[in-house]
Design a protein around this motif. Structure first.
Motif, PDB file in Angstrom:
ATOM      1  N   VAL A   1      58.995  47.466  17.008  1.00 34.37           N
ATOM      2  CA  VAL A   1      57.655  46.988  17.363  1.00 34.37           C
ATOM      3  C   VAL A   1      57.256  45.844  16.450  1.00 34.37           C
ATOM      4  N   LEU A   2      56.802  44.768  17.075  1.00 35.43           N
ATOM      5  CA  LEU A   2      56.388  43.566  16.352  1.00 35.43           C
ATOM      6  C   LEU A   2      54.876  43.393  16.479  1.00 35.43           C
ATOM      7  N   HIS A   3      54.234  43.112  15.364  1.00 34.85           N
ATOM      8  CA  HIS A   3      52.796  42.823  15.373  1.00 34.85           C
ATOM      9  C   HIS A   3      52.602  41.441  15.987  1.00 34.85           C
ATOM     10  N   SER A   4      52.099  41.388  17.213  1.00 33.70           N
ATOM     11  CA  SER A   4      52.026  40.117  17.933  1.00 33.70           C
ATOM     12  C   SER A   4      51.220  40.287  19.211  1.00 33.70           C
ATOM     13  N   ALA A   5      50.584  39.205  19.642  1.00 38.34           N
ATOM     14  CA  ALA A   5      50.007  39.121  20.979  1.00 38.34           C
ATOM     15  C   ALA A   5      51.063  38.519  21.902  1.00 38.34           C
ATOM     16  N   SER A   6      50.877  38.675  23.214  1.00 38.79           N
ATOM     17  CA  SER A   6      51.918  38.188  24.122  1.00 38.79           C
ATOM     18  C   SER A   6      51.313  37.734  25.444  1.00 38.79           C
ATOM     19  N   PHE A   7      52.016  36.784  26.061  1.00 37.32           N
ATOM     20  CA  PHE A   7      51.644  36.304  27.389  1.00 37.32           C
ATOM     21  C   PHE A   7      52.913  36.031  28.182  1.00 37.32           C
ATOM     22  N   LEU A   8      52.764  35.922  29.496  1.00 35.26           N
ATOM     23  CA  LEU A   8      53.896  35.731  30.396  1.00 35.26           C
ATOM     24  C   LEU A   8      53.940  34.280  30.851  1.00 35.26           C
ATOM     25  N   TYR A   9      55.077  33.643  30.645  1.00 38.81           N
ATOM     26  CA  TYR A   9      55.246  32.238  31.056  1.00 38.81           C
ATOM     27  C   TYR A   9      56.646  32.088  31.642  1.00 38.81           C
ATOM     28  N   ARG A  10      56.707  31.589  32.897  1.00 39.97           N
ATOM     29  CA  ARG A  10      57.974  31.378  33.590  1.00 39.97           C
ATOM     30  C   ARG A  10      58.820  32.655  33.625  1.00 39.97           C
ATOM     31  N   GLY A  11      58.150  33.778  33.837  1.00 40.12           N
ATOM     32  CA  GLY A  11      58.857  35.037  33.989  1.00 40.12           C
ATOM     33  C   GLY A  11      59.340  35.658  32.702  1.00 40.12           C
ATOM     34  N   ARG A  12      58.944  35.096  31.573  1.00 43.58           N
ATOM     35  CA  ARG A  12      59.377  35.627  30.284  1.00 43.58           C
ATOM     36  C   ARG A  12      58.167  35.880  29.388  1.00 43.58           C
ATOM     37  N   ALA A  13      58.345  36.873  28.524  1.00 45.91           N
ATOM     38  CA  ALA A  13      57.282  37.186  27.565  1.00 45.91           C
ATOM     39  C   ALA A  13      57.443  36.314  26.333  1.00 45.91           C
ATOM     40  N   PHE A  14      56.340  35.702  25.927  1.00 45.17           N
ATOM     41  CA  PHE A  14      56.313  34.935  24.682  1.00 45.17           C
ATOM     42  C   PHE A  14      55.324  35.617  23.739  1.00 45.17           C
ATOM     43  N   LEU A  15      55.790  35.828  22.516  1.00 39.70           N
ATOM     44  CA  LEU A  15      55.008  36.535  21.518  1.00 39.70           C
ATOM     45  C   LEU A  15      54.431  35.552  20.515  1.00 39.70           C
ATOM     46  N   VAL A  16      53.176  35.778  20.163  1.00 38.45           N
ATOM     47  CA  VAL A  16      52.489  34.958  19.172  1.00 38.45           C
ATOM     48  C   VAL A  16      52.173  35.855  17.990  1.00 38.45           C
ATOM     49  N   SER A  17      52.772  35.558  16.832  1.00 33.70           N
ATOM     50  CA  SER A  17      52.660  36.455  15.693  1.00 33.70           C
ATOM     51  C   SER A  17      52.121  35.723  14.469  1.00 33.70           C
ATOM     52  N   GLY A  18      51.493  36.482  13.614  1.00 32.33           N
ATOM     53  CA  GLY A  18      50.942  35.934  12.381  1.00 32.33           C
ATOM     54  C   GLY A  18      50.093  36.994  11.709  1.00 32.33           C
TER      55      GLY A  18
ATOM     56  N   PRO B   1      49.468  35.275  32.554  1.00 33.57           N
ATOM     57  CA  PRO B   1      48.976  36.646  32.345  1.00 33.57           C
ATOM     58  C   PRO B   1      49.132  37.070  30.889  1.00 33.57           C
ATOM     59  N   LEU B   2      48.133  37.779  30.377  1.00 33.85           N
ATOM     60  CA  LEU B   2      48.200  38.328  29.027  1.00 33.85           C
ATOM     61  C   LEU B   2      48.828  39.715  29.099  1.00 33.85           C
ATOM     62  N   LEU B   3      49.777  40.003  28.204  1.00 39.45           N
ATOM     63  CA  LEU B   3      50.533  41.247  28.254  1.00 39.45           C
ATOM     64  C   LEU B   3      50.030  42.273  27.245  1.00 39.45           C
ATOM     65  N   ASN B   4      49.816  41.844  26.013  1.00 47.23           N
ATOM     66  CA  ASN B   4      49.313  42.760  24.987  1.00 47.23           C
ATOM     67  C   ASN B   4      48.598  41.949  23.919  1.00 47.23           C
ATOM     68  N   GLY B   5      47.535  42.501  23.371  1.00 51.39           N
ATOM     69  CA  GLY B   5      46.734  41.779  22.405  1.00 51.39           C
ATOM     70  C   GLY B   5      47.108  42.023  20.963  1.00 51.39           C
ATOM     71  N   ASP B   6      48.093  42.941  20.699  1.00 50.23           N
ATOM     72  CA  ASP B   6      48.338  43.271  19.293  1.00 50.23           C
ATOM     73  C   ASP B   6      49.768  43.677  18.958  1.00 50.23           C
TER      74      ASP B   6
ATOM     75  N   LEU C   1      53.181  48.286  25.936  1.00 56.57           N
ATOM     76  CA  LEU C   1      52.722  49.377  25.091  1.00 56.57           C
ATOM     77  C   LEU C   1      51.259  49.702  25.391  1.00 56.57           C
ATOM     78  N   PRO C   2      50.871  50.983  25.239  1.00 55.75           N
ATOM     79  CA  PRO C   2      49.445  51.306  25.357  1.00 55.75           C
ATOM     80  C   PRO C   2      48.656  50.919  24.106  1.00 55.75           C
ATOM     81  N   TRP C   3      49.324  50.806  22.957  1.00 52.73           N
ATOM     82  CA  TRP C   3      48.645  50.399  21.726  1.00 52.73           C
ATOM     83  C   TRP C   3      48.463  48.886  21.742  1.00 52.73           C
ATOM     84  N   CYS C   4      47.215  48.455  21.633  1.00 49.84           N
ATOM     85  CA  CYS C   4      46.944  47.016  21.778  1.00 49.84           C
ATOM     86  C   CYS C   4      45.784  46.553  20.897  1.00 49.84           C
TER      87      CYS C   4
ATOM     88  N   ILE D   1      44.006  44.790  25.969  1.00 51.41           N
ATOM     89  CA  ILE D   1      44.963  44.118  26.851  1.00 51.41           C
ATOM     90  C   ILE D   1      46.322  44.792  26.704  1.00 51.41           C
ATOM     91  N   CYS D   2      46.821  45.407  27.780  1.00 51.31           N
ATOM     92  CA  CYS D   2      48.148  46.002  27.741  1.00 51.31           C
ATOM     93  C   CYS D   2      48.704  46.095  29.153  1.00 51.31           C
TER      94      CYS D   2
END
Length: 380
Positions: free
Chosen positions: A228-245, A265-270, A286-289, A294-295
């Motif tokens: 599990v990575l601490h990150s938000a995520s969105f869907l672009y071109r059929g792939r999930a991209f994670l934004v972490s910091g 689309p937003l996939l998860n906020g956390d 994940l249900p944890w967000c 957002i999940c």
């Protein structure tokens, strides 16, 4: 039958007693006076006698007739029940007996969980992940009350909020009082998690229970080569991209920019669950967000991980191979309580890094930050 090893039998002025020690002194647990029959039965339990053997022991002591056996059997059962109720005997504790209510099931990524606990907690947090009854990877049991045994072990982590101990076959979690949780025991292979909560008629601590179960989830997923990575995520071109910091860097803000500008689309906020399947990296819902709400229960191929750093201008910076591995490793929340667990995280980071796009994004909170990153991704 199994005895709580925190009790000893001692004679006080000729009278037999069961005396608690260790943590049971602090809980506190009472000393228990034994009559002759109780002392005899206790010695039998220490020898490993079954209920039938205890009954025979008592009948032999009092030369009981066949007609008196029924009354003696009732005495034995009442004695054993009293020991169980006081947490002295572990044979009929809720943990070993289980819950008679049918379990509910939910699926997160490739893993299935069997759940027995407050239905309101399940409905609020896991219903979107529900699945039909099937073989499960982890059994989750939430009980009200105290565990009969207290397998503390060596302390691995200690903070004001939480203490984690290694008891040999399990990890034990002890939470601060505001959580409304007494403790949680999780087998090291992640196959079973038992959480003991305080009486809570108003279900005020449902969210605390939900977050506590995340620790049990992290133990299982790590054993299954999922992290599990601490990150938000969105869907672009059929792939999930994670934004972490680090907290406050702007993960959610940057993901929202993509959503506003490009309707991604937003996939998860956390948090995001990552794994490698047939040499292809995936992000699982994940249900944890966090507080975002957002999940998604869906999973997608992983496109990349972007590591944010606030700056006055927007700029994409490539990372060296060792930096990619280190950045992934440092943003994981999978257990690193021991050397072995840390190495598990490291090996996954080393396997994942070459398979995905990753970069450092120096960014503002303006739409230009999303445009700058999109140009870099599109150029791949």
């Amino acid at each position: 039958m199994k005895l709580n090893d925190r009790y000893i039998k001692a004679t006080l002025a000729g009278i037999p007693y069961l005396l608690p020690y260790g943590q049971l002194i602090a809980d506190p647990a009472p000393a228990t006076r034994l009559n002759d029959s109780g002392a005899l039965l206790w010695d039998g339990i220490l020898e490993g006698d079954s209920r039938e053997e205890l009954l025979a022991l008592l009948a032999d002591r009092y030369h009981a007739t066949e007609r008196e056996h029924a009354a003696l059997a009732e005495d034995v059962d009442q004695y054993l029940h009293s020991l169980c109720r006081m947490g002295i005997l572990l044979a009929d504790t809720p943990e070993s007996r289980g819950d008679d209510t049918p379990p509910l099931f939910y699926r997160i990524g490739p893993l299935v969980f069997s759940y027995r606990g407050p239905s309101l907690l399940y409905d609020r947090f896991f219903s979107a992940f529900s699945c039909e009854e099937e073989d499960f990877d982890q059994e989750v049991l939430i009980l009200t009350g105290k565990p009969a045994s207290i397998p503390y072990g060596a302390v691995l982590i200690h903070t004001e909020e939480l203490t984690i101990c290694d008891s040999g076959s399990s990890y034990c979690f002890f939470f601060a009082a505001p959580w409304g949780i007494r403790e949680m025991h999780v087998k090291k292979d992640g196959s079973r998690a038992v959480l003991y909560r305080m009486p809570d008629p108003d279900d005020m601590h449902l969210e605390d229970l939900f977050h506590a179960l995340r620790f049990a989830f992290l133990i299982l997923t790590q054993q299954k080569e999922l992290y599990v990575l601490h990150s938000a995520s969105f869907l672009y071109r059929g792939r999930a991209f994670l934004v972490s910091g680090s907290s406050g860097t702007g993960k959610s803000t940057h993901s929202a920019l993509w959503h506003d500008l490009y309707q991604t689309p937003l996939l998860n906020g956390d948090l995001n669950l990552l794994g490698i399947r047939n040499s292809i990296p995936y992000a699982y819902g994940l249900p944890w967000c966090g507080t975002s709400g957002i999940c998604t229960p869906k999973d997608y191929p992983l496109g990349g991980i972007i590591f944010l750093k606030q700056a006055a201008i927007d700029q994409v910076q490539s990372l060296q191979p060792d930096e990619k591995v280190l950045h992934i490793l440092q943003r994981m929340i999978s257990p690193a309580w021991t050397k072995e667990l840390l190495l598990r995280n490291l090996h996954f980071s080393e396997a994942l890094a070459p398979l995905i796009f990753s970069c450092r994004l120096y960014c503002t909170k303006e739409p230009s930050a999303a445009r700058t990153l999109k140009a870099a991704i599109d150029a791949l």
